[in-house]
Design an enzyme around this catalytic site. Sequence first.
Site, short mmCIF file in Angstrom:
data_model
loop_
_atom_site.label_atom_id
_atom_site.label_comp_id
_atom_site.label_asym_id
_atom_site.label_seq_id
_atom_site.Cartn_x
_atom_site.Cartn_y
_atom_site.Cartn_z
N GLU A 108 -3.61 0.12 -12.99
CA GLU A 108 -2.46 -0.44 -12.27
C GLU A 108 -1.52 -1.19 -13.22
OE1 GLU A 108 -1.63 0.30 -9.36
OE2 GLU A 108 -3.37 0.64 -8.07
N ARG A 143 10.30 0.72 -3.20
CA ARG A 143 8.91 0.28 -3.39
C ARG A 143 7.94 1.45 -3.53
NH1 ARG A 143 5.59 -4.57 -0.25
NH2 ARG A 143 3.63 -4.22 -1.34
N ARG A 192 -2.28 -13.31 16.43
CA ARG A 192 -0.97 -12.75 16.08
C ARG A 192 -0.38 -13.32 14.80
NH1 ARG A 192 -0.65 -13.32 21.79
NH2 ARG A 192 -0.75 -11.29 22.83
N HIS A 240 -10.85 2.75 -7.33
CA HIS A 240 -9.44 3.01 -7.02
C HIS A 240 -8.64 3.28 -8.29
CE1 HIS A 240 -5.51 2.80 -5.20
NE2 HIS A 240 -5.18 1.78 -5.96
N GLU A 246 8.66 -0.85 1.91
CA GLU A 246 8.55 0.49 1.35
C GLU A 246 9.41 1.51 2.08
OE1 GLU A 246 4.91 3.42 0.44
OE2 GLU A 246 4.59 1.38 -0.29
N ASN A 292 3.71 3.57 -6.14
CA ASN A 292 2.61 4.47 -5.82
C ASN A 292 2.45 5.60 -6.84
OD1 ASN A 292 1.77 3.24 -3.31
ND2 ASN A 292 3.69 3.99 -2.45
N LYS A 345 0.88 -5.90 1.30
CA LYS A 345 0.26 -4.74 1.93
C LYS A 345 -1.17 -5.08 2.31
CE LYS A 345 2.58 -0.66 0.02
NZ LYS A 345 2.35 0.58 -0.74
N HIS A 357 -0.77 7.50 -7.08
CA HIS A 357 -1.58 7.18 -5.92
C HIS A 357 -1.73 8.35 -4.94
CE1 HIS A 357 -1.07 3.22 -7.58
NE2 HIS A 357 -1.76 2.66 -6.62
N HIS A 416 -5.39 8.84 -4.13
CA HIS A 416 -5.96 8.62 -2.79
C HIS A 416 -6.69 9.86 -2.30
CE1 HIS A 416 -3.11 5.05 -1.64
NE2 HIS A 416 -4.01 4.73 -2.55
N LYS A 466 6.47 -5.98 -10.20
CA LYS A 466 6.21 -5.79 -8.78
C LYS A 466 7.05 -6.73 -7.93
CE LYS A 466 2.81 -4.76 -5.34
NZ LYS A 466 1.40 -4.38 -5.03
#
Length: 363
Positions: free
Chosen positions: A184, A240, A120, A264, A236, A244, A142, A247, A251, A226
């Site tokens: 990026e 935030r 955990r 990517h 997000e 993206n 993330k 993206h 994606h 960032k």
Amino acid sequence: MESVQISLDERSYPILIDASLLRGNSAFDSLPKSHAAMIVTNSAVGPLYTDALRSALEQKYDRLHVVVLPDGEEYKTWETLNLIFDALLSNGCDRKTVLFALGGGVVGDMTGFAAASYMRGVQFVQVPTTLLAQVDSSVGGKTAINHPLGKNMIGAFYQPRLVVCDLEVLDTLPPREFSSGLAEVIKYGPIADMAFMEWLEGNMEPLLAHDRDALAHAVRRSCEIKAWVVGQDEKESGLRAILNFGHTFGHAIEAGIGYGVWLHGEGVAAGMVMAAELSCRLGLVEPAFVERLRTLIERAGLPVKGPVLDAADNAGRYLELMRVDKKSEAGEIRFVLIDGPGKAVTRPAPDTLVREVIDACCA
């Protein structure tokens, strides 16, 4: 050594930026001593830097374990994630064990997800070895793995204890991987800082030549932007999402063409052109801005047109994939668009217009 701070109350941490950080142990001085640590790396990076990281850490930990994952986006799966859990359990690692992610974005994402899940939650440190990871994926917490129906769909927000960006390791990156990272870097200009975009336009050649001063500035400024965004919106829920940019289309490219076929950053690069073109057709930016961004992306050695995913209905296939993106809401695609140079906005767009953009921006 330069430092950028991620300010998240008790979850705050520094990003350290310099050359040769893996050659000494000072970058890791702030970490608490523990009985055990585990370095998670991959088959490409491990032979290059595992020994250096082990030497930097051996005074802090009685036992140092190493797990080597296969290299590639196509291995960002449950099966590969379980290799980390298998190693932790078989070595009797407890909840004070510290994980070190030594690699690019795939290694960092999976190590962070493992750290968030094992017992955990255990501490982890990001030691990114690609430009893309140094300026983006290692920062902000993330963590995720991919699903065949969507990229990064299974994961958690879980912050590292420290990020160590050694600029020297970028010298071993293949040119294609380095260019992928530049995507990026480039995104930060259109969404937040046009002065940075202008700087990139004037310094693309030094960056491609791995000039140390240029790299230090690009990594630091990217991390500063960032950090500013993440500090205001860690999970997000609003701001935030601007990170993206490119993206949503990107994606879809990665999932549609098969993970690992395009890097990517290559998907993000073509995706930024699509998003900028959509912004233009919505009247948010001028055509000259789209061309300016396209030129910068092309100079970085990146694609400016997306691939055809379906010869019969290419735009339909893109839309299908984008509707399962995390940024969709009730099946409505939310695009990150440029609302004037240096300012981003998240909003939907009519399918008919999106289709026009995809048809115009794919080859």
